[in-house]
Scaffold this motif. Structure first.
Motif, PDB file in Angstrom:
ATOM      1  N   ASP A 124       0.832  -1.203   0.000  1.00 44.80           N
ATOM      2  CA  ASP A 124       0.000   0.000   0.000  1.00 44.80           C
ATOM      3  C   ASP A 124       0.868   1.255   0.000  1.00 44.80           C
ATOM      4  O   ASP A 124       0.610   2.198  -0.742  1.00 44.80           O
ATOM      5  N   ARG A 125       1.924   1.242   0.832  1.00 42.83           N
ATOM      6  CA  ARG A 125       2.838   2.388   0.889  1.00 42.83           C
ATOM      7  C   ARG A 125       3.547   2.577  -0.447  1.00 42.83           C
ATOM      8  O   ARG A 125       3.688   3.705  -0.935  1.00 42.83           O
ATOM      9  N   ALA A 126       3.987   1.482  -1.067  1.00 41.14           N
ATOM     10  CA  ALA A 126       4.656   1.573  -2.365  1.00 41.14           C
ATOM     11  C   ALA A 126       3.710   2.083  -3.444  1.00 41.14           C
ATOM     12  O   ALA A 126       4.103   2.877  -4.308  1.00 41.14           O
ATOM     13  N   ARG A 127       2.447   1.639  -3.395  1.00 39.26           N
ATOM     14  CA  ARG A 127       1.452   2.095  -4.374  1.00 39.26           C
ATOM     15  C   ARG A 127       1.209   3.598  -4.221  1.00 39.26           C
ATOM     16  O   ARG A 127       1.122   4.329  -5.207  1.00 39.26           O
ATOM     17  N   LYS A 128       1.118   4.071  -2.982  1.00 39.20           N
ATOM     18  CA  LYS A 128       0.904   5.511  -2.756  1.00 39.20           C
ATOM     19  C   LYS A 128       2.114   6.318  -3.209  1.00 39.20           C
ATOM     20  O   LYS A 128       1.964   7.401  -3.776  1.00 39.20           O
ATOM     21  N   ALA A 129       3.306   5.794  -2.961  1.00 38.41           N
ATOM     22  CA  ALA A 129       4.513   6.502  -3.399  1.00 38.41           C
ATOM     23  C   ALA A 129       4.609   6.520  -4.915  1.00 38.41           C
ATOM     24  O   ALA A 129       4.995   7.534  -5.517  1.00 38.41           O
ATOM     25  N   ALA A 130       4.258   5.417  -5.566  1.00 36.11           N
ATOM     26  CA  ALA A 130       4.311   5.352  -7.028  1.00 36.11           C
ATOM     27  C   ALA A 130       3.334   6.330  -7.667  1.00 36.11           C
ATOM     28  O   ALA A 130       3.602   6.858  -8.748  1.00 36.11           O
TER      29      ALA A 130
END
Length: 145
Positions: A124-130
């Motif tokens: 989820d954190r990686a998706r938000k950062a992407a």
């Protein structure tokens, strides 16, 4: 399929787990004796510039440590960030349980759900950062060449 955790990976997962979630997964602790702690202290956090440069002291971090012994003699250790003594004690008990006959059930019932939840949080954190990623490009001018 049950994920296999080696001891360092399991201890890291327990340290990073949300304390209330760990308590929900293992509400009743088996009989145990506290050998050390839970004690609150500080450790120096070191860093490296770029991950490979010379080490430097980043600052201090509060940690709580605990060591327990189960009735069967298994000894468990835990270090957790912050001042949550119950979290440290519960993580130490899980570490001790992983060394005995209950290792498979503890892995299935405690570590596997914690690992899946941690993976989901990271995704989820990686998706938000992407979603905030900006692509830069350089246009080639005719002068080069």
């Amino acid at each position: 399929m049950t994920q296999i955790f080696d001891r360092p990976a399991a201890m890291g997962l327990l340290a990073r787990a949300l304390p209330e979630r760990l308590a929900a997964l293992l509400p009743d602790l088996p009989a145990h004796a506290v050998l050390r702690g839970p004690e609150i202290g500080a450790v120096m956090v070191r860093g490296r510039q770029g991950g490979t440069g010379a080490p430097f002291n980043l600052g201090e971090m509060t940690v709580t440590r605990c060591t327990v012994r189960l009735d069967d003699g298994a000894i468990g250790h835990a270090h957790v960030q912050g001042r949550d003594k119950d979290h440290a004690r519960r993580a130490a008990v899980v570490d001790a349980l992983l060394q005995g006959a209950q290792a498979d059930s503890v892995t299935r019932d405690v570590l596997a759900p914690l690992g899946a939840e941690e993976a989901a949080r990271r995704e989820d954190r990686a998706r938000k950062a992407a979603a905030t990623r900006v692509e830069f490009f350089t246009m080639v001018r005719g002068e080069d060449g």
